[in-house]
Motif scaffolding. Structure first.
Motif: not given
Length: 182
Positions: A115-142
Motif C-alpha cells: 500500500g506504499f509507493a517506494h523510491g530512492f535517490s542515490a546519494l553516492e554510487d550505491s548497490v540497493f537490495t530489497y526483498k518483496c512479498s510478491n513477484v513482479y507483475n507488469k500489469e499491476s505496476e504503477g
C-alpha cells in the motif's frame, strides 16, 4: 536488533546488531522472528538488486493487488535517501511520506508494507537490495511522479538522473482521481 516505528503505521526502521573485529564485520540481514515480534508475518517471494549512479532517482513505484508487495530494503554499498509514500485507502496518513537515509556503514533497513509507493535517490554510487512479498507483475505496476509538488520531497540530489518511465508517472492528485488509493 533495534526496530523503530515511524509516523506511518507499519513502516519500520531496522538497525541490526553488527559484530566488528579485525577481520571485518558480521550481521544478520534478516530474521523472520524480528518482524513476527512486531506483528508482521511476511513471506518473501522475490529479491532484487540494483546499482545506481550517484544522483539517480528511482520511483515512486508500487504494485496493485493481487500483486501488491511489502518490501524490506537496504543498501549493500553506498548511501541512498529512501522514501515511502502512504497510498492506503482509509489510512490516516494517506498521502504522507517518510524518508530515511540508508547507509551501508550502518546496515540499516526499512520495512515498507503493502500500500506504499517506494523510491530512492542515490546519494553516492550505491548497490540497493530489497526483498518483496510478491513477484513482479507488469500489469499491476504503477507509480506517482517523483517530484510531485503536493508531496514536496527533497531528494537531496541537484541534477537527478531519471528513467523515461518515471518522468511519465501521474501526480498524487491524478492517482487519487484515477484509483482513490491502493
Amino acid at each position: 536488533m533495534n526496530i523503530k516505528t515511524t509516523p506511518l503505521e507499519g513502516l519500520l526502521e531496522i538497525y541490526p546488531k553488527v559484530w566488528k573485529d579485525s577481520r571485518g564485520y558480521f550481521f544478520e540481514s534478516y530474521r523472520n522472528d524480528w518482524l513476527a515480534d512486531h506483528g508482521m508475518d511476511i513471506q518473501w517471494m522475490q529479491e532484487n538488486q540494483s546499482f545506481s549512479k550517484a544522483g539517480t532517482v528511482r520511483g515512486l513505484h508500487f504494485q496493485r493487488a493481487p500483486f501488491a508487495q511489502a518490501k524490506l530494503v537496504r543498501v549493500i554499498s553506498g548511501r541512498v535517501l529512501d522514501v515511502a509514500v502512504d497510498l492506503r485507502k482509509g489510512s490516516k496518513t494517506f498521502g504522507s511520506y517518510f524518508a530515511i537515509e540508508l547507509d551501508a556503514e550502518l546496515h540499516n533497513m526499512l520495512l515498507i508494507p503493502e500500500g506504499f509507493a517506494h523510491g530512492f535517490s542515490a546519494l553516492e554510487d550505491s548497490v540497493f537490495t530489497y526483498k518483496c512479498s510478491n513477484v513482479y507483475n507488469k500489469e499491476s505496476e504503477g507509480g506517482v511522479l517523483w517530484n510531485d509538488p503536493d508531496l514536496g520531497i527533497d531528494w537531496e540530489v541537484k541534477h537527478p538522473i531519471l528513467s523515461e518511465k518515471d518522468l511519465e508517472l501521474p501526480t498524487l492528485r491524478e492517482f487519487i482521481e484515477r484509483y482513490g488509493g491502493l
